[in-house]
Scaffold this motif. Structure first.
Motif, PDB file in Angstrom:
ATOM      1  N   HIS A   1      49.663  29.954  10.009  1.00  0.00           N
ATOM      2  CA  HIS A   1      48.421  30.707  10.101  1.00  0.00           C
ATOM      3  C   HIS A   1      47.950  30.831  11.540  1.00  0.00           C
ATOM      4  O   HIS A   1      47.703  29.843  12.213  1.00  0.00           O
ATOM      5  CB  HIS A   1      47.363  30.068   9.204  1.00  0.00           C
ATOM      6  CG  HIS A   1      47.867  30.026   7.790  1.00  0.00           C
ATOM      7  ND1 HIS A   1      47.906  31.149   7.010  1.00  0.00           N
ATOM      8  CD2 HIS A   1      48.444  29.039   7.063  1.00  0.00           C
ATOM      9  CE1 HIS A   1      48.458  30.851   5.853  1.00  0.00           C
ATOM     10  NE2 HIS A   1      48.800  29.576   5.855  1.00  0.00           N
TER      11      HIS A   1
ATOM     12  N   HIS B   1      48.043  22.852   6.703  1.00  0.00           N
ATOM     13  CA  HIS B   1      48.432  24.205   6.281  1.00  0.00           C
ATOM     14  C   HIS B   1      47.364  25.225   6.670  1.00  0.00           C
ATOM     15  O   HIS B   1      47.402  25.770   7.752  1.00  0.00           O
ATOM     16  CB  HIS B   1      48.741  24.200   4.769  1.00  0.00           C
ATOM     17  CG  HIS B   1      49.274  25.510   4.303  1.00  0.00           C
ATOM     18  ND1 HIS B   1      49.235  25.913   2.998  1.00  0.00           N
ATOM     19  CD2 HIS B   1      49.840  26.519   4.984  1.00  0.00           C
ATOM     20  CE1 HIS B   1      49.774  27.113   2.899  1.00  0.00           C
ATOM     21  NE2 HIS B   1      50.140  27.499   4.086  1.00  0.00           N
TER      22      HIS B   1
ATOM     23  N   LEU C   1      44.862  26.795   1.423  1.00  0.00           N
ATOM     24  CA  LEU C   1      44.389  27.733   2.429  1.00  0.00           C
ATOM     25  C   LEU C   1      42.937  27.452   2.802  1.00  0.00           C
ATOM     26  O   LEU C   1      42.224  26.807   2.054  1.00  0.00           O
ATOM     27  CB  LEU C   1      44.513  29.166   1.908  1.00  0.00           C
ATOM     28  CG  LEU C   1      45.850  29.844   2.195  1.00  0.00           C
ATOM     29  CD1 LEU C   1      46.034  30.061   3.694  1.00  0.00           C
ATOM     30  CD2 LEU C   1      47.029  29.075   1.666  1.00  0.00           C
TER      31      LEU C   1
ATOM     32  N   HIS D   1      45.643  29.896  -4.408  1.00  0.00           N
ATOM     33  CA  HIS D   1      46.341  29.846  -3.112  1.00  0.00           C
ATOM     34  C   HIS D   1      45.406  30.341  -2.004  1.00  0.00           C
ATOM     35  O   HIS D   1      44.675  29.562  -1.429  1.00  0.00           O
ATOM     36  CB  HIS D   1      47.653  30.626  -3.200  1.00  0.00           C
ATOM     37  CG  HIS D   1      48.460  30.568  -1.939  1.00  0.00           C
ATOM     38  ND1 HIS D   1      48.885  29.389  -1.385  1.00  0.00           N
ATOM     39  CD2 HIS D   1      48.919  31.551  -1.122  1.00  0.00           C
ATOM     40  CE1 HIS D   1      49.562  29.647  -0.280  1.00  0.00           C
ATOM     41  NE2 HIS D   1      49.595  30.944  -0.086  1.00  0.00           N
TER      42      HIS D   1
ATOM     43  N   HIS E   1      47.016  36.410  -1.518  1.00  0.00           N
ATOM     44  CA  HIS E   1      46.075  36.566  -0.397  1.00  0.00           C
ATOM     45  C   HIS E   1      45.383  37.919  -0.491  1.00  0.00           C
ATOM     46  O   HIS E   1      45.909  38.838  -1.090  1.00  0.00           O
ATOM     47  CB  HIS E   1      46.811  36.467   0.943  1.00  0.00           C
ATOM     48  CG  HIS E   1      47.469  35.150   1.163  1.00  0.00           C
ATOM     49  ND1 HIS E   1      46.802  34.054   1.633  1.00  0.00           N
ATOM     50  CD2 HIS E   1      48.739  34.747   0.952  1.00  0.00           C
ATOM     51  CE1 HIS E   1      47.629  33.022   1.720  1.00  0.00           C
ATOM     52  NE2 HIS E   1      48.817  33.409   1.306  1.00  0.00           N
TER      53      HIS E   1
ATOM     54  N   GLY F   1      54.100  37.738   0.253  1.00  0.00           N
ATOM     55  CA  GLY F   1      53.316  36.528   0.444  1.00  0.00           C
ATOM     56  C   GLY F   1      51.979  36.929   1.049  1.00  0.00           C
ATOM     57  O   GLY F   1      51.057  37.362   0.366  1.00  0.00           O
ATOM     58  N   HIS F   2      51.918  36.839   2.368  1.00  0.00           N
ATOM     59  CA  HIS F   2      50.676  37.198   3.031  1.00  0.00           C
ATOM     60  C   HIS F   2      50.504  38.685   3.147  1.00  0.00           C
ATOM     61  O   HIS F   2      51.434  39.457   3.004  1.00  0.00           O
ATOM     62  CB  HIS F   2      50.614  36.561   4.415  1.00  0.00           C
ATOM     63  CG  HIS F   2      50.000  35.211   4.341  1.00  0.00           C
ATOM     64  ND1 HIS F   2      48.651  35.020   4.359  1.00  0.00           N
ATOM     65  CD2 HIS F   2      50.573  34.015   4.180  1.00  0.00           C
ATOM     66  CE1 HIS F   2      48.411  33.732   4.241  1.00  0.00           C
ATOM     67  NE2 HIS F   2      49.551  33.091   4.123  1.00  0.00           N
TER      68      HIS F   2
ATOM     69  N   LYS G   1      58.605  38.310   1.326  1.00  0.00           N
ATOM     70  CA  LYS G   1      59.476  37.146   1.533  1.00  0.00           C
ATOM     71  C   LYS G   1      60.945  37.474   1.326  1.00  0.00           C
ATOM     72  O   LYS G   1      61.815  36.740   1.772  1.00  0.00           O
ATOM     73  CB  LYS G   1      59.091  36.028   0.556  1.00  0.00           C
ATOM     74  CG  LYS G   1      57.652  35.569   0.664  1.00  0.00           C
ATOM     75  CD  LYS G   1      57.410  34.812   1.940  1.00  0.00           C
ATOM     76  CE  LYS G   1      56.036  34.152   1.935  1.00  0.00           C
ATOM     77  NZ  LYS G   1      55.700  33.616   3.254  1.00  0.00           N
TER      78      LYS G   1
ATOM     79  N   HIS H   1      54.406  33.990   7.958  1.00  0.00           N
ATOM     80  CA  HIS H   1      53.556  33.766   6.796  1.00  0.00           C
ATOM     81  C   HIS H   1      52.332  34.623   6.876  1.00  0.00           C
ATOM     82  O   HIS H   1      51.826  35.098   5.890  1.00  0.00           O
ATOM     83  CB  HIS H   1      53.105  32.299   6.740  1.00  0.00           C
ATOM     84  CG  HIS H   1      54.132  31.431   6.131  1.00  0.00           C
ATOM     85  ND1 HIS H   1      54.044  30.970   4.855  1.00  0.00           N
ATOM     86  CD2 HIS H   1      55.292  30.979   6.626  1.00  0.00           C
ATOM     87  CE1 HIS H   1      55.106  30.241   4.585  1.00  0.00           C
ATOM     88  NE2 HIS H   1      55.877  30.225   5.641  1.00  0.00           N
TER      89      HIS H   1
HETATM   90  S1  RUQ Z   1      50.639  30.523   2.933  1.00  0.00           S
HETATM   91  S2  RUQ Z   1      52.495  33.023   1.817  1.00  0.00           S
HETATM   92 CU1  RUQ Z   1      50.911  29.437   4.642  1.00  0.00          CU
HETATM   93 CU2  RUQ Z   1      50.428  31.993   1.594  1.00  0.00          CU
HETATM   94 CU3  RUQ Z   1      52.532  31.428   3.362  1.00  0.00          CU
END
Ligand code: RUQ
Ligand code: CUA
Ligand code: CA
Length: 627
Positions: free
Chosen positions: A124, A172, A233, A315, A370, A422-423, A444, A484
């Protein structure tokens, strides 16, 4: 190739918690069902993409991009800068990794900062803020692998600080405060014994996790709050009052099955004012030999920490550009939970229940991760299992939540992305200036989207035009594993220096040495011997090094300190010493140093590795090591 229709019903049942947990589940979560590489399941409701033209991502040769994209490099351990919309990679900033081009993790200063470690896992990337938008000063990035936070100085585009976070495994989610360059909040994803010194090994109930506040100016760890569940997150509000952390393992389990046991987990809300007050009043303890004050908030609801029950294994959590809503994605629930931030005060004061802060829970698709924003009231949620992006309207979702009878449909569009996104982030999405132009979908899996380059495929960072009512995919961008997260920043907010500025802390170190040795770094070429330690001050000016020859004895520890006198933009030199694993960059007006042992007698040419002049190949000298 035979197409296999994905078994959506089964996945839904699983999501509802009724399917047998096991290999099938793991496969479906890993995105392995769609081996056919065809379009996304029709059951996702997605429309086929790439059929109609959106804004062009093409930037004419010689023209500049409109945005800086700051990408995490994942387990490459670095940060990357891309131009948006062209998606051209402009630069890599080594952070936790070793980089032979620049000498990061080899030069004296970077080695000291890294304390001997040369790998990391960045997820991040966030920039420092003032008044709800980027202030162009710093980039912050996490290291999940070794529990660290790093900062990059934007003027130099170089890592200027790395902090170890005490008693945190799996650092994280991180997020800076947005009202000013204040705290950077960091989540520990992994629960562990406190302290982790051999106690409580087989007693996971006693494990805990820490939410850590680091001062973005001084990079000091200010305080930590201990909670029972894990934290994934992170997000902050726009006023400096709260930070948020999703917890997918509120169960406190140690296996994937156990972590999916409950229908609801929680969103942690940290009351930053109350926490700061408690820390100032000394209501804290410490853990192990760390001196950082720790507030133990396990199990209690307020005044420091509130837990909002939300479904299931959430998430991402993102705050919209108005600052009104925090949106947490369900991951194992098809929903996003919309939390109204203004209600948190009443919930902290016990006037309403934590769950009353949830004002909508729209169904957005299978595996939401996300959410990004366009500044026009719409949200864009990445949906991992369905491989789609869902565009939905926040106010409509709230109306639907409250409506009796006919409910408005908040879903505006679903678009296929390729594959397993993912992100996601949109231009200026994490600021109050979200401008609704571009969305990047960090997929991904790329499968068939690029030439086959072997078992390790690139990821696929897709660019989506969100300026109209409908999203349109306009570009596929291969990236090296594994971005990510990314933020997309208006170019007029970012102003790096063209010549090396000498403000970074490492310059103090060279200046101290030079003072000790009576040397002017920009003028003198001098070899200073102190027993077996030999310091070599050398200048570079295209196409010459200040010294043609350096003579030492076998067994000497040799430190090259090279200063680049060139004042021409982009005129870099460097120093590579043959057969000695020494290789670093020296920017114009920069000084860099690296130390090694001259352990072999002989003649070793040192040369400039950066093509700097017609006589670049001639830019070299001899290191003569006497037996
Ligand atoms: S987190 S998708 Cu660090 Cu979602 Cu990667
Ligand atoms: Cu200096 Cu090549
Ligand atoms: Ca869970």
């Amino acid at each position: 190739m035979k197409k296999r229709e994905p078994n959506l019903e089964n996945r839904r049942e699983f999501i509802a918690g009724s399917l047998v947990v096991g290999a099938g589940l793991a496969a479906s979560l890993a995105g392995c069902e769609r081996k056919d590489q065809g379009p996304a399941p029709t059951g996702s409701g997605a429309e086929p993409s790439t059929k109609h033209a959106g804004m062009s991502p093409h930037i004419e040769p010689g023209q500049l991009d409109h945005y800086y994209g700051f990408w995490s490099g994942g387990h490459s351990g670095e940060i990357r800068i891309l131009g948006v919309p062209s998606m051209r990679e402009l630069k890599r900033i080594p952070v936790f990794n070793r980089d032979s081009a620049t000498g990061w993790a080899q030069t004296d200063y970077s080695k000291k900062m890294l304390k001997g470690r040369t790998s990391g896992d960045t997820h991040h990337v966030h920039l420092s803020y003032t008044d709800g938008t980027y202030d162009g000063r710093y980039i912050f990035v996490n290291d999940k692998a070794q529990g660290r936070l790093a900062r990059v100085d934007i003027e130099s585009m170089e890592t200027d600080a790395i902090v170890d976070i005490p008693h945190s495994q799996g650092t994280h989610g991180i997020f800076p405060q947005r009202h000013k360059t204040g705290l950077v909040l960091c989540n520990a994803e992994f629960r562990s014994p406190m302290p982790n010194d051999g106690r409580d090994l087989d007693d996971p109930k006693k494990y805990a996790a820490l939410h850590t506040a680091i001062d973005g100016e001084t990079m000091e760890v200010k305080w930590q709050v201990m909670v029972e569940g894990n934290m994934d997150l992170c997000a902050t509000d726009y006023k400096g009052l709260y930070s948020f952390a999703t917890s997918y393992n509120f169960e406190g389990a140690t296996s994937a099955e156990g972590m999916m046991a409950n229908e609801r987990d929680a969103l942690y809300v940290f009351n930053l004012e109350n926490i700061a007050k408690a820390v100032a009043e000394g209501k804290t303890t410490t853990i192990g030999d760390s001196k950082v004050p720790v507030l133990d908030a396990r199990g209690d609801d307020g005044p420091y920490v509130m837990r909002i029950p939300i479904p299931k294994n959430p998430h991402g959590v993102n705050v919209d550009p108005t600052g009104k809503y925090a949106i947490a994605s369900g991951k194992l629930s098809a929903t996003c939970s919309v939390i109204e931030i203004d209600k948190l005060k009443d919930a902290f004061e016990g006037k309403i229940k934590p769950r009353d802060c949830v004002v909508a829970e729209p169904e957005v698709g299978l595996g939401p991760l996300h959410t990004a924003f366009d500044g026009k009231g719409n949200a864009y949620t990445s949906i991992f299992l369905d491989s789609v992006v869902t565009k939905w309207n926040i106010e409509k979702a709230i109306q639907a939540h409250n409506a009796k009878g006919e409910k408005p449909d908040p879903i505006i569009q679903k678009i296929d992305v390729h594959y397993q996104i993912g992100h996601i982030n949109a231009s200026m999405s994490e600021t109050k200036e979200a401008d609704g132009k571009w969305l990047v979908a960090l997929c991904k899996f790329s499968k068939d989207r690029f030439l086959n380059v072997g078992p390790l495929h690139p990821e696929n960072d897709q660019l989506i035009d969100i300026s109209g009512e409908k999203m349109v995919i306009v570009h596929d961008g291969p990236t090296y594993p594994e971005p990510h997260d990314a933020v997309v920043v208006k170019k007029d907010l970012i102003h790096p220096e063209k010549m090396q500025n000498r403000k970074l802390p490492r310059f103090k170190m060279y200046e101290e040495w030079a003072k000790e040795d009576g040397v002017d770094l920009f003028k003198d070429n001098k070899i200073v011997r102190n027993g077996k330690d030999v310091r070599v001050y050398m200048t570079s000016l295209a196409p010459n090094f200040g010294l043609k020859e350096v003579r030492v004895k076998k067994g000497d520890t040799v430190q090259f300190v090279v200063t680049n006198q060139d004042k021409v933009e982009d005129l870099c030199h460097g120093l590579c010493v043959s057969q000695h694993d020494v290789n670093f960059l020296v920017n114009p007006q920069d000084t860099q140093s690296e130390t090694f042992v001259a352990d072999k007698a002989g003649v070793y040419w040192y040369y400039c590795p950066w093509f700097c002049h017609a006589l670049h190949l001639e830019m070299r000298g001899r290191l003569i090591v006497e037996a």
